[in-house]
Design an enzyme around this catalytic site. Sequence first.
Site, PDB file in Angstrom:
ATOM      1  N   ASN A 168       0.921  -0.844  -0.285  1.00 35.65           N
ATOM      2  CA  ASN A 168      -0.333  -0.316  -0.168  1.00 35.65           C
ATOM      3  C   ASN A 168       0.967   0.955   0.286  1.00 35.65           C
ATOM      4  OD1 ASN A 168      -2.272   2.055   0.399  1.00 35.65           O
ATOM      5  ND2 ASN A 168      -2.235   1.745   2.750  1.00 35.65           N
ATOM      6  N   LYS A 172       0.681   4.654  -0.629  1.00 34.71           N
ATOM      7  CA  LYS A 172      -1.008   5.276  -0.085  1.00 34.71           C
ATOM      8  C   LYS A 172      -0.495   6.379  -0.460  1.00 34.71           C
ATOM      9  CE  LYS A 172      -0.136   3.744   4.723  1.00 34.71           C
ATOM     10  NZ  LYS A 172      -0.100   3.073   6.331  1.00 34.71           N
ATOM     11  N   HIS A 222      -9.291   1.445   4.861  1.00 24.98           N
ATOM     12  CA  HIS A 222      -7.832   0.402   5.264  1.00 24.98           C
ATOM     13  C   HIS A 222      -8.534   2.422   6.473  1.00 24.98           C
ATOM     14  CE1 HIS A 222      -4.275   1.970   6.017  1.00 24.98           C
ATOM     15  NE2 HIS A 222      -3.656   1.278   5.788  1.00 24.98           N
ATOM     16  N   GLU A 253      -6.244   4.545   7.804  1.00 24.40           N
ATOM     17  CA  GLU A 253      -6.615   6.037   7.505  1.00 24.40           C
ATOM     18  C   GLU A 253      -7.881   6.401   6.978  1.00 24.40           C
ATOM     19  OE1 GLU A 253      -2.023   5.609   7.803  1.00 24.40           O
ATOM     20  OE2 GLU A 253      -3.095   5.230   5.683  1.00 24.40           O
ATOM     21  N   GLU A 255      -5.804  -5.263  10.372  1.00 23.91           N
ATOM     22  CA  GLU A 255      -4.752  -4.171  10.634  1.00 23.91           C
ATOM     23  C   GLU A 255      -4.991  -3.300  11.802  1.00 23.91           C
ATOM     24  OE1 GLU A 255      -5.247  -0.916   7.647  1.00 23.91           O
ATOM     25  OE2 GLU A 255      -6.589  -0.356   8.443  1.00 23.91           O
ATOM     26  N   GLY A 289       2.144   2.656  10.765  1.00 20.93           N
ATOM     27  CA  GLY A 289       2.435   3.586  10.570  1.00 20.93           C
ATOM     28  C   GLY A 289       3.360   4.642  11.849  1.00 20.93           C
ATOM     29  N   SER A 315       2.500  -3.093  10.410  1.00 20.80           N
ATOM     30  CA  SER A 315       4.027  -2.394  10.471  1.00 20.80           C
ATOM     31  C   SER A 315       4.405  -4.250   9.942  1.00 20.80           C
ATOM     32  CB  SER A 315       4.580  -2.176  11.620  1.00 20.80           C
ATOM     33  OG  SER A 315       3.991   0.108  11.932  1.00 20.80           O
TER      34      SER A 315
END
Length: 256
Positions: free
Chosen positions: A13, A15, A99, A101, A171, A177, A217
């Site tokens: 990904n 991003k 996701h 985010e 996740e 992150g 991660s």
Amino acid sequence: MKKESRKVIIAGNWKMNMTPSAAKSAIAETAALVAGKNGCEVVLCVPFVDIAVAVEAAKGTNVKIGAQNVHFEKKGAFTGEISADMLLESGVEYVIVGHSERRQYFGETDETVNKRTRAALDAGLKVILCLGEVLEERQAGITEEIVSMQTKLDLAGIPAEQMKDVIIAYEPVWAIGTGLTATPDQAEEVCAIIRRVVCGLYNNDVAEALTIQYGGSMNDANAAELLAKLDVDGGLIGGASLVPEKFAKIVDAAQA
């Protein structure tokens, strides 16, 4: 069905990184490094502006191209959004939905995640469906409840025959992150919970065939240990996917 029978998928990904020119170079380099490594499916999910270049650069390689989001309507007054049909015609095979985010910064809810997932599947795309708990929920000891609820809501109305095109990415939001990573045992525990919930929603065959990725991660240093777990069938890779050498090492770890 044993773990060895499930499809292992390593998906990057990117991003909001990589201009089209940078994407072209990165995909060429990545494709060269993972060439012939057929023990897993290799996917790179790129920004919308990179899709055309990425699809062209990946032709003739074992790298598949995915997008990072999709809207639930086929067309209309949704400025800035992209439909599933647009992605499909652009050559995209996979799309990330839900996701953390997108949920955190752009107001995604389980309802909209479900609608996007259904739209993508109906168009013929493969969906990487993301879910996971935040730090406060883990500390409160309600990870199982949160992840079970998300799984049920996000898959609502999706028939068993479409589950072959669904990949679930666990996740833990606290590990996205941040440099923090769930231990292999923590990752296995939650991926197993997800599989049990899917079994309850559908049946054992659907649950056992489901690819469940770990997406918090994972990197070239910890991938082998995470991927060795019974219910971890791949990874959704963030930062490490931007560095071809690191991403290729994760693909290497998935070959066993």
